[in-house]
Design a protein around this motif. Structure first.
Motif, short mmCIF file in Angstrom:
data_model
loop_
_atom_site.label_atom_id
_atom_site.label_comp_id
_atom_site.label_asym_id
_atom_site.label_seq_id
_atom_site.Cartn_x
_atom_site.Cartn_y
_atom_site.Cartn_z
N LEU A 54 0.83 -1.21 0.00
CA LEU A 54 0.00 0.00 0.00
C LEU A 54 0.86 1.26 0.00
O LEU A 54 0.54 2.25 -0.67
CB LEU A 54 -0.92 -0.01 1.22
CG LEU A 54 -2.06 -1.03 1.19
CD1 LEU A 54 -2.83 -0.99 2.51
CD2 LEU A 54 -3.00 -0.76 0.03
N GLY A 55 1.96 1.20 0.74
CA GLY A 55 2.86 2.35 0.76
C GLY A 55 3.46 2.62 -0.61
O GLY A 55 3.54 3.77 -1.05
N VAL A 56 3.88 1.55 -1.29
CA VAL A 56 4.45 1.71 -2.63
C VAL A 56 3.40 2.25 -3.60
O VAL A 56 3.65 3.17 -4.38
CB VAL A 56 5.03 0.38 -3.13
CG1 VAL A 56 5.42 0.49 -4.60
CG2 VAL A 56 6.24 -0.02 -2.30
N LEU A 57 2.18 1.66 -3.55
CA LEU A 57 1.11 2.11 -4.45
C LEU A 57 0.75 3.57 -4.16
O LEU A 57 0.51 4.36 -5.08
CB LEU A 57 -0.12 1.22 -4.29
CG LEU A 57 0.01 -0.21 -4.80
CD1 LEU A 57 -1.26 -1.00 -4.50
CD2 LEU A 57 0.30 -0.23 -6.30
N GLY A 58 0.70 3.93 -2.89
CA GLY A 58 0.41 5.31 -2.54
C GLY A 58 1.47 6.27 -3.07
O GLY A 58 1.16 7.35 -3.56
N SER A 59 2.73 5.85 -2.96
CA SER A 59 3.82 6.70 -3.45
C SER A 59 3.73 6.88 -4.96
O SER A 59 3.90 7.98 -5.48
CB SER A 59 5.17 6.08 -3.08
OG SER A 59 5.31 5.99 -1.67
N TRP A 63 3.02 10.32 -6.99
CA TRP A 63 3.94 10.78 -8.04
C TRP A 63 3.19 11.06 -9.34
O TRP A 63 3.44 12.07 -10.00
CB TRP A 63 5.02 9.73 -8.26
CG TRP A 63 6.00 10.11 -9.33
CD1 TRP A 63 7.08 10.93 -9.23
CD2 TRP A 63 5.97 9.68 -10.70
NE1 TRP A 63 7.72 11.05 -10.43
CE2 TRP A 63 7.07 10.30 -11.36
CE3 TRP A 63 5.14 8.85 -11.43
CZ2 TRP A 63 7.34 10.09 -12.70
CZ3 TRP A 63 5.40 8.65 -12.78
CH2 TRP A 63 6.49 9.26 -13.39
N LEU A 64 2.25 10.16 -9.70
CA LEU A 64 1.48 10.36 -10.92
C LEU A 64 0.62 11.63 -10.80
O LEU A 64 0.52 12.41 -11.74
CB LEU A 64 0.58 9.15 -11.19
CG LEU A 64 1.31 7.86 -11.60
CD1 LEU A 64 0.32 6.71 -11.69
CD2 LEU A 64 2.02 8.05 -12.93
N TRP A 65 -0.01 11.82 -9.64
CA TRP A 65 -0.84 13.01 -9.44
C TRP A 65 0.01 14.26 -9.52
O TRP A 65 -0.37 15.25 -10.17
CB TRP A 65 -1.52 12.91 -8.08
CG TRP A 65 -2.25 14.16 -7.68
CD1 TRP A 65 -3.49 14.56 -8.10
CD2 TRP A 65 -1.78 15.18 -6.79
NE1 TRP A 65 -3.83 15.77 -7.52
CE2 TRP A 65 -2.80 16.17 -6.71
CE3 TRP A 65 -0.63 15.36 -6.04
CZ2 TRP A 65 -2.67 17.31 -5.92
CZ3 TRP A 65 -0.50 16.48 -5.25
CH2 TRP A 65 -1.51 17.44 -5.19
#
Length: 237
Positions: A54-59, A63-65
């Protein structure tokens, strides 16, 4: 003197003992926690792995946003700069445009003024329309573009063709935009048949920020009196 020194030494040894005594419970507690963690690690491992994922996906999402915001910001800045450059474009620069470039300019100015569904259709088989779209009030329009030398005039036959194009496309409004002037018969024909005429002076105003609809409101008022025409001929030949 000796007694005071002995007292200080005694107090120092006692402090060291207390410090050593204080660290022992901490070490014991730490060892106990580590042992407990090792015992329950098989149970915690899926949760820890999930938290890491979840931390990786959130990061990645952040970054995409952030990247999307930066790209959109640069695009808005470019569009603002392009609009400023367009507003500073002179009629002399318009005069050296190709016919296609002039049609693109007209289409861009229409979009700037809130027209919708605007597209350039000029070229072979265009049926007399170079730009089509809808005015901000929803009326359909066709535009014929005439990038002529300033010394030339748009003849009434060109506007007769435009009138036929309005019928062909079923448009509510027909407009002729030119970098030159309209002949007197052409101006009379346009006024009698509800054709909008945007001559060279109006193109300059339009390019400098005037709205298309405001120009259509005065397009039937003619192109000045005899003195204006004399000045025009002196300027452009």
């Amino acid at each position: 003197m000796t007694t005071r020194r002995g007292q200080r030494q005694g107090r120092g040894r006692a402090g060291r003992k207390r410090r050593r005594t204080t660290w022992k419970p901490v070490a014991v507690c730490g060892a106990a926690l580590l042992l407990q963690l090792m015992l329950i690690w098989p149970v915690l491992r899926p949760y820890v792995a999930g938290a890491l994922v979840l931390g990786v996906l959130g990061s990645v999402a952040w970054w995409l946003w952030h990247t999307d915001r930066a790209v959109r910001g640069r695009d808005r800045a470019w569009r603002r700069e392009d609009a400023v450059r367009a507003g500073h474009r002179t009629l002399a620069e318009v005069d050296v445009m190709t016919g296609t470039a002039f049609e693109e300019l007209v289409a861009a100015l229409c979009r700037r003024d809130g027209c919708t569904e605007v597209r350039r259709v000029g070229g072979a088989g265009d049926n007399g329309a170079d730009v089509v779209g809808r005015l901000p009030d929803g009326r359909s329009m066709i535009i014929q573009c005439k990038r002529y030398a300033p010394s030339r005039t748009v003849a009434s036959r060109d506007l007769r063709d435009l009138l036929g194009s309005r019928v062909h496309f079923g448009a509510d409004v027909a407009i002729c935009v030119t970098t030159a002037r309209f002949s007197r018969p052409a101006q009379t024909f346009a006024a009698g048949n509800g054709i909008g005429t945007v001559h060279r002076d109006h193109v300059g105003l339009w390019n400098s920020g005037a709205a298309l609809e405001s120009l259509l409101g005065v397009s039937g008022a003619g192109q000045g009196d005899n003195r204006h025409r004399v000045r025009w001929k002196k300027t452009y030949g």
